[in-house]
Design a protein around this motif. Structure first.
Motif, PDB file in Angstrom:
ATOM      1  N   LEU A 518       2.368 -11.148   4.221  1.00 27.23           N
ATOM      2  CA  LEU A 518       3.401 -10.754   5.172  1.00 27.23           C
ATOM      3  C   LEU A 518       4.219  -9.570   4.658  1.00 27.23           C
ATOM      4  O   LEU A 518       4.683  -8.742   5.453  1.00 27.23           O
ATOM      5  N   THR A 519       4.369  -9.467   3.336  1.00 27.52           N
ATOM      6  CA  THR A 519       5.024  -8.289   2.775  1.00 27.52           C
ATOM      7  C   THR A 519       4.207  -7.032   3.077  1.00 27.52           C
ATOM      8  O   THR A 519       4.737  -6.016   3.554  1.00 27.52           O
ATOM      9  N   ALA A 520       2.905  -7.082   2.791  1.00 30.61           N
ATOM     10  CA  ALA A 520       2.042  -5.920   3.034  1.00 30.61           C
ATOM     11  C   ALA A 520       1.978  -5.583   4.518  1.00 30.61           C
ATOM     12  O   ALA A 520       1.934  -4.400   4.903  1.00 30.61           O
ATOM     13  N   TRP A 521       1.939  -6.587   5.367  1.00 28.19           N
ATOM     14  CA  TRP A 521       1.895  -6.356   6.807  1.00 28.19           C
ATOM     15  C   TRP A 521       3.203  -5.704   7.288  1.00 28.19           C
ATOM     16  O   TRP A 521       3.196  -4.774   8.106  1.00 28.19           O
ATOM     17  N   THR A 522       4.323  -6.197   6.762  1.00 30.54           N
ATOM     18  CA  THR A 522       5.627  -5.690   7.201  1.00 30.54           C
ATOM     19  C   THR A 522       5.827  -4.234   6.815  1.00 30.54           C
ATOM     20  O   THR A 522       6.305  -3.421   7.619  1.00 30.54           O
ATOM     21  N   ILE A 523       5.458  -3.861   5.582  1.00 35.08           N
ATOM     22  CA  ILE A 523       5.691  -2.472   5.163  1.00 35.08           C
ATOM     23  C   ILE A 523       4.729  -1.506   5.838  1.00 35.08           C
ATOM     24  O   ILE A 523       4.943  -0.289   5.790  1.00 35.08           O
ATOM     25  N   ALA A 524       3.688  -2.033   6.492  1.00 37.43           N
ATOM     26  CA  ALA A 524       2.827  -1.167   7.297  1.00 37.43           C
ATOM     27  C   ALA A 524       3.439  -0.888   8.667  1.00 37.43           C
ATOM     28  O   ALA A 524       3.024   0.056   9.352  1.00 37.43           O
ATOM     29  N   HIS A 525       4.416  -1.705   9.068  1.00 39.40           N
ATOM     30  CA  HIS A 525       5.039  -1.554  10.384  1.00 39.40           C
ATOM     31  C   HIS A 525       6.486  -1.077  10.319  1.00 39.40           C
ATOM     32  O   HIS A 525       7.010  -0.556  11.313  1.00 39.40           O
ATOM     33  N   HIS A 526       7.149  -1.285   9.178  1.00 44.49           N
ATOM     34  CA  HIS A 526       8.561  -0.916   9.039  1.00 44.49           C
ATOM     35  C   HIS A 526       8.751  -0.173   7.721  1.00 44.49           C
ATOM     36  O   HIS A 526       8.200  -0.571   6.697  1.00 44.49           O
ATOM     37  N   HIS A 527       9.560   0.874   7.763  1.00 42.89           N
ATOM     38  CA  HIS A 527       9.729   1.732   6.591  1.00 42.89           C
ATOM     39  C   HIS A 527      11.175   1.737   6.103  1.00 42.89           C
ATOM     40  O   HIS A 527      11.660   2.728   5.557  1.00 42.89           O
ATOM     41  N   ARG A 528      11.839   0.616   6.269  1.00 42.88           N
ATOM     42  CA  ARG A 528      13.250   0.506   5.919  1.00 42.88           C
ATOM     43  C   ARG A 528      13.469   0.047   4.478  1.00 42.88           C
ATOM     44  O   ARG A 528      14.608   0.012   4.016  1.00 42.88           O
ATOM     45  N   PHE A 529      12.408  -0.323   3.779  1.00 43.57           N
ATOM     46  CA  PHE A 529      12.552  -0.891   2.439  1.00 43.57           C
ATOM     47  C   PHE A 529      12.362   0.185   1.373  1.00 43.57           C
ATOM     48  O   PHE A 529      11.455   1.023   1.466  1.00 43.57           O
ATOM     49  N   ALA A 530      13.202   0.137   0.341  1.00 43.16           N
ATOM     50  CA  ALA A 530      13.102   1.110  -0.745  1.00 43.16           C
ATOM     51  C   ALA A 530      11.857   0.885  -1.583  1.00 43.16           C
ATOM     52  O   ALA A 530      11.305   1.837  -2.141  1.00 43.16           O
ATOM     53  N   ALA A 531      11.411  -0.352  -1.692  1.00 37.09           N
ATOM     54  CA  ALA A 531      10.225  -0.684  -2.477  1.00 37.09           C
ATOM     55  C   ALA A 531       9.763  -2.079  -2.086  1.00 37.09           C
ATOM     56  O   ALA A 531      10.491  -2.835  -1.416  1.00 37.09           O
ATOM     57  N   ALA A 532       8.543  -2.424  -2.519  1.00 34.08           N
ATOM     58  CA  ALA A 532       7.963  -3.721  -2.204  1.00 34.08           C
ATOM     59  C   ALA A 532       7.183  -4.238  -3.400  1.00 34.08           C
ATOM     60  O   ALA A 532       6.718  -3.464  -4.243  1.00 34.08           O
ATOM     61  N   ILE A 533       7.032  -5.568  -3.445  1.00 26.25           N
ATOM     62  CA  ILE A 533       6.150  -6.214  -4.420  1.00 26.25           C
ATOM     63  C   ILE A 533       5.212  -7.137  -3.656  1.00 26.25           C
ATOM     64  O   ILE A 533       5.653  -8.045  -2.950  1.00 26.25           O
ATOM     65  N   VAL A 534       3.908  -6.873  -3.787  1.00 21.18           N
ATOM     66  CA  VAL A 534       2.872  -7.675  -3.148  1.00 21.18           C
ATOM     67  C   VAL A 534       2.146  -8.425  -4.260  1.00 21.18           C
ATOM     68  O   VAL A 534       1.447  -7.832  -5.073  1.00 21.18           O
ATOM     69  N   GLU A 535       2.319  -9.737  -4.301  1.00 23.52           N
ATOM     70  CA  GLU A 535       1.803 -10.532  -5.417  1.00 23.52           C
ATOM     71  C   GLU A 535       0.732 -11.507  -4.944  1.00 23.52           C
ATOM     72  O   GLU A 535       0.905 -12.169  -3.915  1.00 23.52           O
ATOM     73  N   ARG A 536      -0.374 -11.595  -5.696  1.00 23.59           N
ATOM     74  CA  ARG A 536      -1.489 -12.515  -5.418  1.00 23.59           C
ATOM     75  C   ARG A 536      -1.759 -12.638  -3.913  1.00 23.59           C
ATOM     76  O   ARG A 536      -1.906 -13.719  -3.369  1.00 23.59           O
ATOM     77  N   GLY A 537      -1.835 -11.493  -3.243  1.00 24.43           N
ATOM     78  CA  GLY A 537      -1.839 -11.491  -1.796  1.00 24.43           C
ATOM     79  C   GLY A 537      -3.177 -11.795  -1.147  1.00 24.43           C
ATOM     80  O   GLY A 537      -4.252 -11.514  -1.683  1.00 24.43           O
ATOM     81  N   PHE A 538      -3.088 -12.339   0.053  1.00 24.71           N
ATOM     82  CA  PHE A 538      -4.194 -12.496   0.997  1.00 24.71           C
ATOM     83  C   PHE A 538      -4.206 -11.203   1.803  1.00 24.71           C
ATOM     84  O   PHE A 538      -3.505 -11.054   2.799  1.00 24.71           O
ATOM     85  N   LEU A 539      -4.985 -10.214   1.342  1.00 25.63           N
ATOM     86  CA  LEU A 539      -4.819  -8.842   1.805  1.00 25.63           C
ATOM     87  C   LEU A 539      -5.984  -8.309   2.620  1.00 25.63           C
ATOM     88  O   LEU A 539      -5.830  -7.316   3.332  1.00 25.63           O
ATOM     89  N   ASP A 540      -7.138  -8.932   2.524  1.00 29.45           N
ATOM     90  CA  ASP A 540      -8.277  -8.531   3.352  1.00 29.45           C
ATOM     91  C   ASP A 540      -9.033  -9.780   3.777  1.00 29.45           C
ATOM     92  O   ASP A 540      -9.890 -10.286   3.040  1.00 29.45           O
ATOM     93  N   PRO A 541      -8.740 -10.325   4.956  1.00 27.63           N
ATOM     94  CA  PRO A 541      -9.408 -11.551   5.405  1.00 27.63           C
ATOM     95  C   PRO A 541     -10.922 -11.437   5.456  1.00 27.63           C
ATOM     96  O   PRO A 541     -11.619 -12.455   5.332  1.00 27.63           O
ATOM     97  N   VAL A 542     -11.463 -10.229   5.619  1.00 23.05           N
ATOM     98  CA  VAL A 542     -12.917 -10.073   5.721  1.00 23.05           C
ATOM     99  C   VAL A 542     -13.595 -10.412   4.400  1.00 23.05           C
ATOM    100  O   VAL A 542     -14.493 -11.255   4.330  1.00 23.05           O
ATOM    101  N   SER A 543     -13.174  -9.770   3.301  1.00 26.21           N
ATOM    102  CA  SER A 543     -13.804 -10.057   2.010  1.00 26.21           C
ATOM    103  C   SER A 543     -13.354 -11.396   1.440  1.00 26.21           C
ATOM    104  O   SER A 543     -14.061 -12.010   0.637  1.00 26.21           O
ATOM    105  N   PHE A 544     -12.181 -11.866   1.870  1.00 22.05           N
ATOM    106  CA  PHE A 544     -11.664 -13.159   1.416  1.00 22.05           C
ATOM    107  C   PHE A 544     -12.647 -14.282   1.737  1.00 22.05           C
ATOM    108  O   PHE A 544     -12.799 -15.228   0.965  1.00 22.05           O
ATOM    109  N   GLU A 545     -13.340 -14.159   2.873  1.00 26.37           N
ATOM    110  CA  GLU A 545     -14.230 -15.227   3.328  1.00 26.37           C
ATOM    111  C   GLU A 545     -15.300 -15.560   2.292  1.00 26.37           C
ATOM    112  O   GLU A 545     -15.641 -16.721   2.093  1.00 26.37           O
ATOM    113  N   GLY A 546     -15.826 -14.561   1.598  1.00 22.47           N
ATOM    114  CA  GLY A 546     -16.900 -14.828   0.654  1.00 22.47           C
ATOM    115  C   GLY A 546     -16.462 -14.914  -0.788  1.00 22.47           C
ATOM    116  O   GLY A 546     -17.267 -15.262  -1.653  1.00 22.47           O
ATOM    117  N   ALA A 547     -15.175 -14.600  -1.061  1.00 25.54           N
ATOM    118  CA  ALA A 547     -14.733 -14.520  -2.451  1.00 25.54           C
ATOM    119  C   ALA A 547     -13.775 -15.623  -2.869  1.00 25.54           C
ATOM    120  O   ALA A 547     -13.763 -16.028  -4.033  1.00 25.54           O
TER     121      ALA A 547
END
Length: 660
Positions: A518-547
């Motif tokens: 949700l952090t990665a999704w939010t910063i792709a839609h809103h640019h109000r944050f000075a910085a972000a930390i994306v930790e152990r993320g579920f970031l690509d559902p396509v490759s997630f399926e097999g890995a």
């Protein structure tokens, strides 16, 4: 609280109540930076507050205490060093030298006493011949290749599981008090499943052991069944629930009077795979068979917080915990419908035990990471203060509860933590994982460290979280990044409007696992944050399926099974939109959200020219921030504070340039 204060975080195990009700024993564990491991010992806690709690063991890590039903023996698990596997030990209840009664290559995980105090059933992983050190001189990299024929074959924190399934064993408890004996009694393996079995518990008369396991014909599904195994030998028999429902059954206990079987299960719908936002329900069924009766509301109650289970009270009652709007309650339910709310309010109950008329309760709250209490006349009487040193060494900030409306009027519940002083303070919006979990009122080391560094911390339970009913949890099925993003941003805007000490011009956003999504999704839609930390993320559902260890069902269950459904909700696909400097944190051995998720996201940010860093922790898995090596946990905090100091400096966290 600072990163170096991690060793002050004492956590308390489920209590072992002595059968006479006069005392309980708990394991108190903590991170040790010098040993770079978790250490802990057993403490006895008298019911009489005129007597003080005292440490009764001196092992490196002693955990999971349990008194024998006759009260003469205390069993527990002991690991002799940082890399040692836990073995089962017994000691006289009044004290003495513990005796080790198992010698399992991969250690002992759980255990339970027989009613006659003569035997213990325990669970342990049974390695396949030639693997995990069973063949002398063969290192892991020289083992034979693994032929994988199933989807469910790995588990975060355990690695491969089909070549070392968790099985059940019986061991006779030796007589204590005689001449010293260093021999280890023989254990008898009593299950031979190809998949993991659940913990074993004895029937009330001691003639059988109950446990859960996947049906042999459906080892790639999510459903599990209850099995009954005669202790004299023979094959386990599946318990007939006389119900067509397919369920994931997590815990099973026979009532003390032997008439009822309590079990906790999540319904899986007609497909047998519909796990999304399914609340855990306590069921009851006669031990002779029949149709299970739900004792808790499947729509509004969730009675399986992490690490919890079923405890027994009286002849026909069960104690369970319930996730409830950022708290964890203690419930008592009778086989014939009695229902009582025993403990509630601003705390998170972690376990309970009843014996001899006394009810002991382990809990955490805003000022304690773990303590023990007794329930007297409906009120908790605190028996320990294992967090006193933490409070005396640090300033603990108590979260302020708040609710703000989302744009569609939906109430978003959470907490605000503010540093001392008038501010204005930079703000960190912290998003939890799951998504079907919840932030609670319990002391949270993450929030305390950030507040000490001068940041206001916001934590909420947006739609998709547990603890607010099934509709709340189901709201994001098929639409990650919609109302959940609205909710966290509404909580942020509500807090900024209410608290003048919060600096609306200096914002950071962070989260782990689903929170990383949700952090990665939010910063792709809103640019109000000075910085972000994306930790152990579920970031690509396509490759997630097999890995991922849960990849074969998680993405399809939440987002849909088509390639388009998975790709259209992928933060990786939107990386080109990100303008926010982003620190990506991941662990090498993470099987829940594999390292490639973070690596690919980081590479995509760099390719697009977005400022980004990738921090990788060797030897760690998905649980780094909660149970990783203590030094890694401290270093993680140090890197996080370094990142925030760079983009959101504070007087307490100025960074190198500002302090120069």
């Amino acid at each position: 609280m600072k990163p170096e204060h991690l060793p002050l975080l004492n956590t308390v195990s489920p209590p072992a109540a002595h059968p006479d009700g006069t005392r309980a024993v708990v394991s108190v564990t903590r991170p040790d930076l010098e040993a770079d491991a978790y250490v802990g010992q057993l403490w006895t806690v008298p019911l009489d507050q005129e007597k003080l709690p005292r440490r009764i063991t001196r092992g490196f890590r002693d955990t999971a205490p349990a008194f024998s039903p006759d009260g003469l023996v205390l069993a527990f698990l002991r690991a002799d060093g940082p890399s040692s596997k836990a073995q089962l030990c017994v000691v006289e209840a009044d004290g003495g030298e513990p005796q080790v009664i198992t010698d399992r290559l991969l250690g002992v995980e759980t255990f339970s006493w027989s009613p006659d105090s003569q035997r213990i059933v325990f669970s342990s992983r049974e390695p396949m011949a030639g693997r995990y050190g069973t063949a002398a001189g063969i290192a892991p990299e020289a083992e034979e290749p693994r032929l994988v024929t199933t989807l469910d074959y790995r588990l975060n924190g355990a690695g491969y599981t089909r070549d070392k399934p968790r099985q059940l064993f019986l061991v006779a408890v030796p007589e204590l008090g005689g001449e010293p004996d260093s021999s280890v009694p023989d254990s008898r393996k009593v299950t031979s499943f190809s998949t993991d079995t659940g913990p074993g518990t004895f029937s009330a008369d001691g003639s059988a052991v109950y446990f859960t396991a996947a049906p042999p014909a459906d080892t790639d599904g999510l459903a599990t069944a209850i099995y009954r195994l005669p202790v004299t030998g023979g094959e386990p028999v599946a318990f007939d629930l006389a119900s067509p429902a397919r369920q994931t059954i997590a815990e099973v206990r026979e009532s003390r009077d032997g008439r009822w079987l309590f079990f906790i299960a999540r319904d899986l719908g007609g497909s047998g795979m519909d796990f999304v936002a399914r609340n855990a329900v306590l069921f009851c069924v006669p031990t002779g068979g029949g149709v299970p009766v739900p004792l808790t509301d499947p729509e509004m109650m969730d009675v399986l917080p992490p690490g919890s289970g079923i405890e027994l009270r009286g002849p026909d009652r069960a104690l369970v915990l319930n996730n409830a709007e950022g708290t964890v309650e203690l419930l008592e339910l009778g086989a014939t419908g009695e229902h009582a709310l025993l403990v509630h309010g601003d705390r998170a109950v972690t376990a309970a035990a009843w014996a001899g008329g006394s009810l002991f309760v382990s809990f955490a709250d805003p000022s304690s990471s773990g303590d023990l209490a007794a329930l007297d006349d409906g009120q908790l009487r605190i028996l320990t203060d294992f967090s006193a040193t933490l409070r005396n060494s640090t300033d603990i900030t108590v979260p302020q509860e708040a609710t703000f409306d989302a744009p569609d009027g939906y109430p978003v519940h959470g907490w605000v933590l503010r540093p001392a002083g008038q501010g204005p303070h930079p703000v960190l919006l912290n998003i939890h994982g799951g998504p079907f979990t919840q932030f609670t009122v319990a002391l949270f080391d993450e929030a305390q460290v950030y507040v000490d560094a001068g940041y206001a911390v916001l934590m909420c339970n947006p739609r998709g979280s547990a603890g607010y009913g099934r509709d709340h949890g189901m709201a994001i099925k098929g639409r990650f990044g919609t109302v959940d993003m609205q909710d966290v941003l509404a909580f942020l805007d509500g807090a900024l409007a209410k608290y003048a000490a919060l600096d609306a011009g200096r914002l950071g956003i962070m989260g782990g696992s689903y929170g990383g999504y949700l952090t990665a999704w939010t910063i792709a839609h809103h640019h109000r944050f000075a910085a972000a930390i994306v930790e152990r993320g579920f970031l690509d559902p396509v490759s997630f399926e097999g890995a991922a260890d849960i990849g074969w069902y998680f993405g399809a269950g939440y987002l849909g099974s088509s390639d388009d459904a998975l790709a259209n909700r992928s933060p990786l696909k939107l990386a080109a939109r990100v303008q926010t400097p982003t620190l990506v944190i991941h662990s090498e051995n993470d099987l829940r959200c594999p390292l490639e998720q973070g690596q690919r996201y980081y590479a995509a940010l760099k390719r697009e020219g977005t400022e980004a860093e990738l921090l990788i922790f060797p030897g760690e898995d998905h649980e780094l921030s909660r149970s990783g090596r203590p030094r890694h946990r401290r270093q993680r905090f140090e890197h996080i504070l370094r990142w925030w100091a760079r983009f959101l400096p504070t007087p307490a966290n100025p960074g190198e340039a500002s302090s120069g």
